[in-house]
Design an enzyme around this catalytic site. Structure first.
Site, PDB file in Angstrom:
ATOM      1  N   LYS A  31       0.849  -1.203   0.000  1.00  8.11           N
ATOM      2  CA  LYS A  31       0.000   0.000   0.000  1.00  8.11           C
ATOM      3  C   LYS A  31       0.879   1.245   0.000  1.00  8.11           C
ATOM      4  CE  LYS A  31       1.042   1.244   4.436  1.00  8.11           C
ATOM      5  NZ  LYS A  31       1.745   2.455   4.844  1.00  8.11           N
ATOM      6  N   LEU A  84       5.548   0.494   3.141  1.00  8.11           N
ATOM      7  CA  LEU A  84       4.697  -0.081   2.092  1.00  8.11           C
ATOM      8  C   LEU A  84       3.751  -1.144   2.643  1.00  8.11           C
ATOM      9  CD1 LEU A  84       7.439  -0.355  -0.680  1.00  8.11           C
ATOM     10  CD2 LEU A  84       5.468   1.193  -0.690  1.00  8.11           C
ATOM     11  N   ASP A 102      -2.082  -1.051   9.856  1.00  5.80           N
ATOM     12  CA  ASP A 102      -2.320  -1.095   8.408  1.00  5.80           C
ATOM     13  C   ASP A 102      -3.109  -2.318   7.978  1.00  5.80           C
ATOM     14  OD1 ASP A 102      -0.973   1.256   7.740  1.00  5.80           O
ATOM     15  OD2 ASP A 102       0.957   0.234   7.833  1.00  5.80           O
ATOM     16  N   GLY A 125       4.317  -4.078   3.960  1.00 10.85           N
ATOM     17  CA  GLY A 125       4.631  -5.438   3.499  1.00 10.85           C
ATOM     18  C   GLY A 125       4.167  -6.525   4.454  1.00 10.85           C
ATOM     19  N   GLY A 126       4.566  -6.433   5.714  1.00 12.14           N
ATOM     20  CA  GLY A 126       4.171  -7.431   6.711  1.00 12.14           C
ATOM     21  C   GLY A 126       2.667  -7.409   6.930  1.00 12.14           C
ATOM     22  N   SER A 127       2.089  -6.224   6.919  1.00  7.29           N
ATOM     23  CA  SER A 127       0.635  -6.081   7.118  1.00  7.29           C
ATOM     24  C   SER A 127      -0.132  -6.696   5.960  1.00  7.29           C
ATOM     25  CB  SER A 127       0.254  -4.601   7.231  1.00  7.29           C
ATOM     26  OG  SER A 127       0.963  -3.999   8.280  1.00  7.29           O
TER      27      SER A 127
HETATM   28  O1  C5P Z   1       0.262  -0.658  14.655  1.00  6.42           O
HETATM   29  P1  C5P Z   1       1.682  -0.722  14.167  1.00  6.42           P
HETATM   30  O2  C5P Z   1       2.376  -1.971  14.550  1.00  6.42           O
HETATM   31  O3  C5P Z   1       1.808  -0.387  12.730  1.00  6.42           O
HETATM   32  O4  C5P Z   1       2.410   0.460  14.956  1.00  6.42           O
HETATM   33  C1  C5P Z   1       3.802   0.526  15.113  1.00  6.42           C
HETATM   34  C2  C5P Z   1       4.145   1.672  16.051  1.00  6.42           C
HETATM   35  O5  C5P Z   1       3.831   2.923  15.430  1.00  6.42           O
HETATM   36  C3  C5P Z   1       3.387   1.696  17.350  1.00  6.42           C
HETATM   37  O6  C5P Z   1       4.024   0.931  18.331  1.00  6.42           O
HETATM   38  C4  C5P Z   1       3.404   3.184  17.716  1.00  6.42           C
HETATM   39  O7  C5P Z   1       4.654   3.539  18.259  1.00  6.42           O
HETATM   40  C5  C5P Z   1       3.315   3.856  16.355  1.00  6.42           C
HETATM   41  N1  C5P Z   1       1.926   4.201  15.979  1.00  6.42           N
HETATM   42  C6  C5P Z   1       1.267   5.253  16.607  1.00  6.42           C
HETATM   43  N2  C5P Z   1      -0.010   5.544  16.251  1.00  6.42           N
HETATM   44  C7  C5P Z   1      -0.638   4.851  15.284  1.00  6.42           C
HETATM   45  C8  C5P Z   1       0.018   3.797  14.638  1.00  6.42           C
HETATM   46  C9  C5P Z   1       1.301   3.493  14.992  1.00  6.42           C
HETATM   47  O8  C5P Z   1       1.821   5.901  17.501  1.00  6.42           O
HETATM   48  N3  C5P Z   1      -1.890   5.162  14.972  1.00  6.42           N
END
Ligand code: C5P
Length: 276
Positions: free
Chosen positions: A8, A92, A129, A94-96
């Site tokens: 994405k 991007l 994501d 990728g893992g998501s």
């Molecule tokens: O949800 P994800 O694993 O993508 O988030 C990775 C990190 O990005 C979270 O631990 C947080 O530090 C930050 N984050 C955030 N607010 C979001 C999404 C991600 O602070 N809405």
């Protein structure tokens, strides 16, 4: 079962305040692109990871299978193999994307018959994501990523873009920690100034991509990939070729309606559920 897990881009990304759960409120138009991983799922007694890649952290595809098995209360297993093409630490998704493909695929393989809303709820437990990519197509994502709705934007669909990923792995938590409210509002991606402060290569990538002829250049997610629009696949290849000399990853891709549940409605891109 072989699935395509589409990468994405964040066409726009507005970051709000910190929520009580420590995450930031987001508002983002998320669009799938043609670049994808292949995810193969096969019936098995246990959840088995056959992916030949060291992610340096948990494989989100396996995490998705574990969480879905738990939430659905089933005893089923699955053998998972991911062929990676989407670079990691790139913004991007990728893992998501792999996790989203596993959720959509296992919904069929395990005959759960869940609707998109229920699957999106589980997706939100895996990462911000994943709900967008389970939904598929171009979406508006809000909250911490768990609220998604279709976003009709014919001006985006089918457009060619060039992705340029500098040789740096951007840490999403580090970029959010570096984010200041005053960074927001000025551009298309509120995380871009923070990411550029931490990783100067991103600033360089934006300049190189623009100099090569791409337009409306910006960063996706928390970086490190930047992208810009070009006119068609011929110009896309020319711009990507011109950038390949720097030793960074440069790719021309098409913005699409692919992925997630969306594949059910768009037979031109359907790969989901196909047995090879
Ligand atoms: O949800 P994800 O694993 O993508 O988030 C990775 C990190 O990005 C979270 O631990 C947080 O530090 C930050 N984050 C955030 N607010 C979001 C999404 C991600 O602070 N809405």
């Amino acid at each position: 079962m072989l699935l395509r897990a589409h990468a994405k881009i964040n066409v726009t990304l507005a970051v709000g305040g910190v929520r009580p759960d420590g995450y930031h409120d987001l508002r983002s138009i998320v669009a799938p692109v043609s670049l994808c991983d292949d995810v193969a799922l096969e019936d098995a007694a246990e959840i088995v990871d056959e992916t030949d890649v060291d992610f340096g952290s948990e494989n989100l595809a396996v995490k998705a299978a574990r969480i879905l098995r738990d939430r659905a209360g089933v005893q089923s297993g699955v053998r998972i193999r991911v062929e990676k093409r989407i670079p990691c630490g790139a913004g991007l998704g990728g893992g998501s994307a792999d996790a989203a493909a596993v959720l959509v695929g296992l919904n069929s393989l395990w005959r759960l018959g869940w609707g998109v809303e229920r699957l999106v709820q589980v997706a939100a437990e895996i990462g911000s994501d994943v709900p967008s990519l389970v939904h598929g197509g171009i979406v508006m994502m809000e909250g911490r990523g768990e609220r998604v709705r279709p976003w009709t934007d014919d001006a985006l669909y089918g457009r060619t873009l060039v992705l340029l990923k500098p040789d740096v792995h951007a840490s999403t938590p580090a970029v959010y920690r570096e984010f200041r409210p005053e960074d927001g509002g000025g551009g298309l991606n509120d995380l871009q100034p923070a990411a550029c402060r931490l990783y100067p290569e991103i600033e360089q990538a934006l300049a190189r991509l623009e100099a090569a002829g791409a337009r409306e250049v910006r960063m996706t997610g928390s970086g490190s990939t930047v992208f810009g629009f070009v006119d068609g696949s011929g110009e896309g290849r020319r711009v990507a070729d011109a950038l390949s000399g720097f030793g960074w990853t440069a790719l021309a891709v098409v913005c699409g309606k692919d992925g997630g549940f969306q594949d059910d409605q768009d037979n031109t891109t359907i790969r989901r559920g196909q047995v090879r």
